[in-house]
Design an enzyme around this catalytic site. Structure first.
Site, PDB file in Angstrom:
ATOM      1  N   ASP A  53      20.159-105.194 -13.468  1.00 35.90           N
ATOM      2  CA  ASP A  53      20.196-105.318 -12.021  1.00 35.90           C
ATOM      3  C   ASP A  53      21.210-106.417 -11.709  1.00 35.90           C
ATOM      4  O   ASP A  53      21.530-107.254 -12.561  1.00 35.90           O
ATOM      5  CB  ASP A  53      18.817-105.621 -11.433  1.00 35.90           C
ATOM      6  CG  ASP A  53      18.760-105.251  -9.952  1.00 35.90           C
ATOM      7  OD1 ASP A  53      19.833-105.076  -9.333  1.00 35.90           O
ATOM      8  OD2 ASP A  53      17.653-105.150  -9.394  1.00 35.90           O
TER       9      ASP A  53
HETATM   10  C1  BGC Z   1      18.969-104.263  -6.252  1.00 41.66           C
HETATM   11  C2  BGC Z   1      19.332-102.934  -6.897  1.00 41.66           C
HETATM   12  C3  BGC Z   1      20.725-102.523  -6.448  1.00 41.66           C
HETATM   13  C4  BGC Z   1      21.686-103.629  -6.809  1.00 41.66           C
HETATM   14  C5  BGC Z   1      23.121-103.322  -6.422  1.00 41.66           C
HETATM   15  C6  BGC Z   1      20.043-105.308  -6.461  1.00 41.66           C
HETATM   16  O1  BGC Z   1      19.789-106.436  -5.706  1.00 41.66           O
HETATM   17  O2  BGC Z   1      17.749-104.710  -6.764  1.00 41.66           O
HETATM   18  O3  BGC Z   1      18.392-101.957  -6.557  1.00 41.66           O
HETATM   19  O4  BGC Z   1      21.059-101.307  -7.045  1.00 41.66           O
HETATM   20  O5  BGC Z   1      21.304-104.809  -6.139  1.00 41.66           O
HETATM   21  O6  BGC Z   1      23.272-103.349  -5.062  1.00 41.66           O
END
Ligand code: BGC
Length: 725
Positions: A279
């Site tokens: 993530d």
């Molecule tokens: C989120 C993810 C997301 C990623 C990219 C993160 O903060 O938890 O779900 O895909 O950001 O935007």
């Protein structure tokens, strides 16, 4: 030519041809040099991966495992390795130029990207319609292709554990079986477009409160039975190409460096062949992360530096994540020192290349075109929103609104004149247009029905008193239900309960329409004759709501989450949101309806609940250990769809077991008077529970009761069978 090479001249050839023929082997040799095997699309994926990997230096390999930009992996110019271009995910294609906090700003300095906003995950969960999910996944894949992206960061399949968790709206609900059946076709649909789907967040990202630091303590049985099955289905049934590790820790280890999750379970046990991406900024170490099985760290170090300056903490304890741990500067010395084996790096690069070759990134062989925001995509968004709308209550048949009988409608509420397309955070999609419920109701009412509107207290009640029916559009916004922050209570935002109570008092024919992605308290529920939950229904939500209110669509959505009467009744009460950085999942497998059944608590609206404008009769149940058959007949006044739900209960288990569990379901569309025979194959594997002592799935012999009905608490027919030893 080939005949010549084999030395068999079958036809006389000209001098020119002869020259050309003699030159051919030479040209082929030069071409072979020019076109290495990995560039040959006719060769198999593994052969191409082997060839390319063998050509890479250690430095080049290490360079590939951390991101290039905010949403791109690093390309390699020498070898012609392209970047993987990504985008969020999961309800449409979100702007990839930066975090949602910037891209969703009205005055964002970044380029604007628009796409179709489909309904939120929980609304799709409420459709209980796997084929619809396939269409939605495919449509988003089509838009991603049109916008030049290779990989979508979705779908999300974290189980709804705590009613207040900020991202509940993004997920498919509280049940692992329902989530699994829905995530598989969504991924298949998306990947059939040549787009890499990413199932997230692995694992147990079940709250936003302290999501970047919290340690989720979960026993293995609950993990295996509740929190992991949808991921497993995504891997083993859908063949998902990417898995995103979660921010949080599971049982003491950050998910991005949790070798039990990433290597033992995901890669070894489930046989995952794709890539694990972190993530965003969710990494905390270099050697541990590299050795545990993370394949690609995102985003790139430079974009972290750029966007950290713009970062606003989302909740108390939100210290931000780390990231930039797998950069070549940090990783290369550890590989040279033997702390991270080159074989581990090879495995990561192999996975990245495999995913890229398999999805045509080297060959530009994706099916051409792709389109954004077409009438067909909007029609699908409307259909999906309509199917997901749940008619929670309809006393006295106040719905549907019959234009012949109604002359005036009073509309009120903070969600009437705005389109609450989705929740907040990385899933937010900017649309070209979105219709509000008020506009859609006006459009449908036409000139025959007078529609008046006042947003709130006392004008709304005055208008309601004068109208035939009143509609109150209430619920949350993307500010209330959002990534990075949990709600503080199950209450609707300030003033809304009072507004609903006042309008209900003024007009006995008041219909409350909610946009909520998670359970809310409804202190006015006894007084309001009708309650409709439209969730966050995407850009066509206004139309879909009007379709249901006027009966153009007969509601068939069913709750994928239990709505408790009060927060204290919920499964995680007392062990949420955790203390001292740890959240104990003390309820074990008793999540959602499993908890309400076990503790015998009456919910406000149970799992699987949802009404229709018609009625269905269930009959002729026949049960054997392998098959369940029954008949469902539409005995009401309208055509409609029913979601037939099959639960199984072990009668005298020796182990601790839920009262019942969802094991099959089918959505059937039936014309008025029509009967339909339904058969469910019972997979005996589905009867197994995870025995932690044996570390195995075990189905106990004995009597199993089969309960089939219209919700988890509206069981219409039951039978039983014996499972032999
Ligand atoms: C989120 C993810 C997301 C990623 C990219 C993160 O903060 O938890 O779900 O895909 O950001 O935007």
């Amino acid at each position: 030519m080939s005949n010549f090479r084999r030395g068999v001249l079958l036809k006389p050839i000209s001098a020119l041809n002869l020259l050309a023929a003699l030159a051919a082997p030479m040209i082929t040799a030069v071409r072979a040099q020019e076109t290495p095997p990995y560039r040959n699309p006719r060769l198999g994926v593994e052969q191409r991966v082997d060839d390319l990997l063998a050509r890479m230096t250690l430095e080049e390999k290490v360079d590939m495992v951390s991101g290039g930009g905010w949403m791109e992996s690093k390309p390699n110019a020498r070898l012609g390795i392209p970047a993987i271009k990504m985008a969020d995910g999961p309800v449409g294609v979100r702007n990839w130029y930066g975090p949602s906090a910037i891209t969703m700003k009205a005055n964002s300095p970044l380029p604007v990207i628009t796409s179709t906003a489909f309904p939120a995950g929980v609304a799709l969960g409420a459709t209980w319609d796997p084929e619809l999910l396939r269409e939605v996944g495919k449509a988003i894949g089509d838009e991603a292709r049109a916008l030049g992206r290779d990989m979508m960061l979705g779908p999300g399949v974290n189980i709804v554990r705590a009613p207040l968790a900020g991202r509940n709206f993004e997920m498919y609900g509280e049940d692992p079986y329902l989530s699994s059946r829905l995530v598989v076709p969504y991924i298949q649909g998306m990947q059939s477009e040549g787009i890499i789907a990413t199932v997230k967040h692995f694992a147990a990202n079940n709250q936003e409160y302290e999501r970047q630091t919290i340690d989720a303590k979960i026993d293995e049985r609950a993990l295996r039975e509740i929190y992991l099955p949808a991921f497993r289905a995504a891997v083993q049934e859908a063949g998902v190409w990417a898995v995103m590790s979660a921010y949080n820790k599971v049982n003491g280890h950050w998910c991005a460096e949790n070798s039990w999750l990433l290597t033992d379970v995901l890669k070894k046990e489930w046989g995952f062949k794709g890539l694990v991406v972190s993530d965003w900024k969710g990494t905390h170490s270099t050697a541990e992360t590299a050795n545990a099985g993370l394949d690609l760290e995102m985003p790139g170090a430079e974009s972290i530096r750029r966007y950290d300056e713009a970062r606003v903490p989302q909740s108390p304890g939100d210290v931000g994540s780390r990231g930039a741990m797998q950069t070549p500067e940090k990783l290369l010395p550890l590989v040279r020192a033997g702390e991270v084996k080159e074989a581990a790096i090879d495995d990561k690069v192999r996975r990245l290349l495999r995913v890229m070759f398999a999805n045509g990134l080297f060959d530009h062989s994706k099916p051409g075109g792709g389109e954004v925001d077409t009438p067909a995509q909007r029609a699908l968004a409307r259909k999906a929103a309509g199917e997901g709308i749940v008619l929670l209550k309809n006393a006295g048949g106040v719905l549907p609104l019959l234009p012949g009988k109604i002359r005036s409608i009073a509309v009120a509420g903070p969600n009437a004149a705005v389109a609450r397309t989705g929740g907040g955070g990385s899933s937010s999609v900017k649309t070209k247009s979105a219709i509000s419920p008020l506009d859609a109701v006006r459009e449908r009412a036409g000139s025959a029905i007078q529609v008046s509107y006042a947003e709130s207290l006392p004008e709304a009640a005055e208008l309601a008193a004068k109208a035939d029916v009143a509609l109150v559009f209430a619920g949350d916004s993307a500010e209330v239900e959002r990534e990075g922050r949990d709600r503080e209570s199950m209450d609707l935002p300030a003033g809304q309960d009072e507004l609903i109570a006042a309008v209900t008092k003024a007009n006995p024919h008041t219909i409350v329409v909610l946009n909520v992605g998670a359970p809310v308290a409804m202190p006015w529920v006894e007084q309001a004759p009708a309650v409709v939950n439209a969730w966050f229904p995407g850009e066509e939500g206004g139309h879909a709501i009007a379709d249901v209110l006027f009966g153009d669509v007969n509601p068939s959505g069913k709750l994928p989450v239990t709505f408790p009467r009060k927060l204290e009744d919920s499964a995680s009460w007392g062990h949420y949101p955790g203390k001292d950085g740890v959240v104990e999942y003390a309820e074990g497998i008793y999540v959602g309806y499993r908890h309400f059944d076990k503790k015998n608590i009456e919910p406000l609206f149970c799992f699987g609940h949802g009404l229709s404008y018609t009625r269905f009769e269930y009959s002729d149940l026949q049960v054997s250990p392998r098959e369940v058959t029954l008949k469902v007949r539409n005995i009401g006044p309208r055509d409609g769809a029913e979601v037939v739900q099959l639960y199984v209960r072990q009668v005298a288990p020796s182990a601790d077991q839920p009262v019942k569990e969802l094991k099959a379901f089918r959505r059937v569309e039936l014309r008025r008077g029509e009967a339909f025979p339904i058969s469910f194959a019972l997979d005996q594997g589905a009867l197994a529970y995870y025995d932690t002592a044996k570390k195995a799935w075990v189905a106990e012999p004995g009597t199993y009761e089969v309960l089939v009905g219209a919700s988890s608490r509206d069981i219409r027919v039951r039978g039983s069978f014996e499972l032999a030893k």
